[in-house]
Design an enzyme around this catalytic site. Structure first.
Site, short mmCIF file in Angstrom:
data_model
loop_
_atom_site.label_atom_id
_atom_site.label_comp_id
_atom_site.label_asym_id
_atom_site.label_seq_id
_atom_site.Cartn_x
_atom_site.Cartn_y
_atom_site.Cartn_z
N TYR A 57 -2.22 6.23 -5.84
CA TYR A 57 -1.80 7.37 -5.03
C TYR A 57 -1.25 8.50 -5.90
O TYR A 57 -1.42 9.67 -5.57
CB TYR A 57 -0.75 6.93 -3.99
CG TYR A 57 -1.38 6.18 -2.85
CD1 TYR A 57 -1.98 6.85 -1.79
CD2 TYR A 57 -1.42 4.78 -2.84
CE1 TYR A 57 -2.58 6.16 -0.75
CE2 TYR A 57 -2.02 4.08 -1.80
CZ TYR A 57 -2.60 4.79 -0.76
OH TYR A 57 -3.20 4.10 0.26
N ASP A 82 -10.49 2.68 -3.10
CA ASP A 82 -11.04 1.43 -2.55
C ASP A 82 -12.49 1.21 -2.98
O ASP A 82 -13.30 2.14 -2.96
CB ASP A 82 -11.04 1.49 -1.02
CG ASP A 82 -9.66 1.25 -0.44
OD1 ASP A 82 -8.68 1.19 -1.21
OD2 ASP A 82 -9.56 1.12 0.80
N ASP A 109 0.83 -1.20 0.00
CA ASP A 109 0.00 0.00 0.00
C ASP A 109 0.87 1.26 0.00
O ASP A 109 2.10 1.16 0.06
CB ASP A 109 -0.92 -0.05 1.24
CG ASP A 109 -2.23 0.68 1.01
OD1 ASP A 109 -2.30 1.53 0.10
OD2 ASP A 109 -3.19 0.42 1.76
N GLU A 158 -0.02 -0.31 -5.18
CA GLU A 158 -1.06 0.72 -5.20
C GLU A 158 -0.51 2.04 -5.75
O GLU A 158 -1.15 3.08 -5.65
CB GLU A 158 -1.64 0.92 -3.79
CG GLU A 158 -2.16 -0.36 -3.22
CD GLU A 158 -3.48 -0.23 -2.47
OE1 GLU A 158 -4.14 0.81 -2.58
OE2 GLU A 158 -3.84 -1.19 -1.78
N TRP A 159 0.62 1.96 -6.34
CA TRP A 159 1.42 3.07 -6.87
C TRP A 159 0.63 4.02 -7.77
O TRP A 159 0.54 5.23 -7.44
CB TRP A 159 2.60 2.37 -7.53
CG TRP A 159 3.60 3.06 -8.35
CD1 TRP A 159 3.76 4.40 -8.56
CD2 TRP A 159 4.64 2.39 -9.07
NE1 TRP A 159 4.85 4.59 -9.39
CE2 TRP A 159 5.40 3.39 -9.70
CE3 TRP A 159 5.01 1.05 -9.24
CZ2 TRP A 159 6.50 3.09 -10.51
CZ3 TRP A 159 6.11 0.76 -10.03
CH2 TRP A 159 6.84 1.77 -10.66
N PRO A 160 -0.02 3.58 -8.85
CA PRO A 160 -0.70 4.57 -9.69
C PRO A 160 -1.87 5.25 -8.99
O PRO A 160 -2.15 6.43 -9.24
CB PRO A 160 -1.18 3.77 -10.91
CG PRO A 160 -1.13 2.34 -10.52
CD PRO A 160 -0.11 2.22 -9.43
#
Ligand SMILES: *[C@@H]1O[C@H](CO)[C@@H](O)[C@H](O)[C@H]1NC(C)=O
Ligand SMILES: *[C@@H]1O[C@H](CO)[C@@H](O)[C@H](O)[C@H]1NC(C)=O
Ligand SMILES: *[C@@H]1O[C@H](CO)[C@@H](O)[C@H](O)[C@H]1NC(C)=O
Length: 406
Positions: free
Chosen positions: A193, A218, A157, A189-191
């Site tokens: 954020y 989410d 995350d 979850e890189w792209p």
């Protein structure tokens, strides 16, 4: 100094390190705690529903015994809130001692004995989203710890970190996973954020670093949430669909089928569209109390076959039918020249909507196709490029079929 070293490490290995861990050649399938069980750490008052080794073992038993594993759902993944509030004396992660008294390695062993694979959660930042110890400054140690425990999948995350550091940070953690020698699915979850922070993700870098990556906030247990994710995919921002391939998938988040928020029609839409979108299929539901109808839907092998198609091409929205709320999505599937096609109505004005297009309107240009229903595999007839294709689409509903050249 630490950052400079990290930069060097990443630069040195970048050219040879395209993600090639042999995993996730089709979208990963499994079960994940988060949407249904959240961060419930209260095992005193809610012992059956708290994030604990008991919950994971019970769900593993159901996955193995109730036909989910046989249908392909292989990974059981603990999300946030498994950790103790602090690292141990050696700086290593440790699970909450009350909720995971046997330790993670023993839990992994139990899960493996059921024929399942085990996934875990950490965060690139200093703390996880729920405030537990994060991996920043400990990434190599944490990758090594997960490997020693026998973990098969890591969800990483991005709370409590700077999205600008993610291009380097996610690559670095990927290298540390690789260095352990243990193949672990790398879920990023890189792209998501970076999009929240207002900049354009480098999907090419993400694709060569991660096995899957979240592109949207989410999911929650509601039609508003499910339909907004589908609409987001429909716009195909930055051509993200083009980056999906075996080993690398866009991730629209969990299946919420089996919970409280979706009607049966809406649950069919989520299944059909996650199949068209080549999405990881991670259930998050209470397998102890699921209805027979939802169980059948989640284990529908015809829909799963579309999701798991070995060509690994993500479907896209190809048409919005004039004067209606019906849209058409298409996914190339095997055998080559075939398509999975969905007529979808996200709106609900009360009555089912009849539509008629030609084969050519929906990209079917070969001389003839056999249509099969995507849910029950029943033949629906043969069509040419100029044949009228007439379907009736329910409100919040979908008509899913496969078209195979004849
Ligand atoms: C590590 O990366 C190399 C090069 O891409 C690859 O061949 C190997 O399978 C990877 N190993 C693991 C454990 O991910
Ligand atoms: C997306 O891909 C199409 C070709 O398929 C191209 O014309 C378009 O410029 C691309 N858009 C972006 C934002 O990359
Ligand atoms: C929809 O309308 C546009 C112009 O308004 C037209 O060019 C197109 O052919 C129409 N498509 C269908 C499938 O009727």
């Amino acid at each position: 100094m630490k950052n400079v070293l990290l930069l060097l490490l990443v630069q040195l290995t970048r050219d040879i390190s395209g993600l090639d861990n042999g995993l996730a050649l089709t979208p990963p399938m499994g079960w994940l705690t988060w949407e249904r069980f959240r961060c419930n750490t209260d095992c005193v008052n809610r012992p059956d529903d708290c994030i604990s080794e008991t919950l994971i073992k019970v769900m593993a038993d159901h996955l193995a015994a109730d036909g989910y594993l046989a249908a392909g759902y292989q990974y059981i993944i603990i999300d946030d809130c498994w950790l103790a509030p602090d690292r141990d004396a050696h700086g290593r992660l440790q699970p909450d001692p009350v909720r995971f008294p046997s330790g993670i390695a023993a839990l992994v062993e139990y899960v493996h004995e059921q024929g399942l694979k085990f996934g875990i959660y950490e965060d690139f930042g200093v703390r996880t989203c729920a405030g537990f110890p994060g991996s920043e400054f400990y990434m190599e140690t944490d990758a090594q710890t997960f490997a020693e425990w026998g973990v098969d999948y890591v969800k990483f995350d991005g709370c409590n970190s700077n999205p600008q550091d993610m291009d380097l940070g996610y690559e670095a953690f990927g290298l540390f996973l690789n260095k352990t020698g243990r193949p672990m699915v790398y879920s990023c979850e890189w792209p998501m954020y970076q999009q929240f922070a207002g900049f354009k993700p480098d999907y090419a870098a993400i694709q060569r670093t991660c096995n899957m990556w979240r592109v949207h906030g989410d999911i929650s247990d509601s039609w508003t949430s499910v339909s907004s994710i589908i609409s987001y995919y429909g716009k195909d921002y930055n051509n993200m669909s083009l980056y999906a391939k075996p080993g690398a998938w866009n991730d629209p988040d969990m299946l919420v089928v089996g919970n409280f928020g979706l009607s049966y029609e809406q649950a069919r839409v989520q299944m059909a569209m996650w199949a068209i979108m080549a999405a990881p299929m991670l259930m998050s539901t209470d397998l102890r109390s699921i209805t027979a109808q939802d169980h059948l839907l989640l284990t529908n092998l015809n829909v799963i076959a579309i999701n798991q198609d070995p060509l690994g091409i993500q479907g896209r929205r190809i048409l919005q039918i004039n004067g209606t709320n019906v849209e058409v999505w298409s996914r190339p599937i095997s055998p080559v020249g075939s398509f999975a096609i969905a007529f979808l109505q996200l709106a609900n004005h009360g009555d089912p909507t009849p539509v008629s297009v030609t084969g050519r309107d929906i990209g079917l240009t070969a001389s003839g196709y056999m249509f099969m229903d995507g849910f029950n595999n029943q033949p629906m007839g043969t069509y040419g490029p100029d044949s009228p294709v007439k379907v009736v689409v329910n409100p919040n509903g979908v008509v899913l079929f496969r078209a195979k050249p004849i």
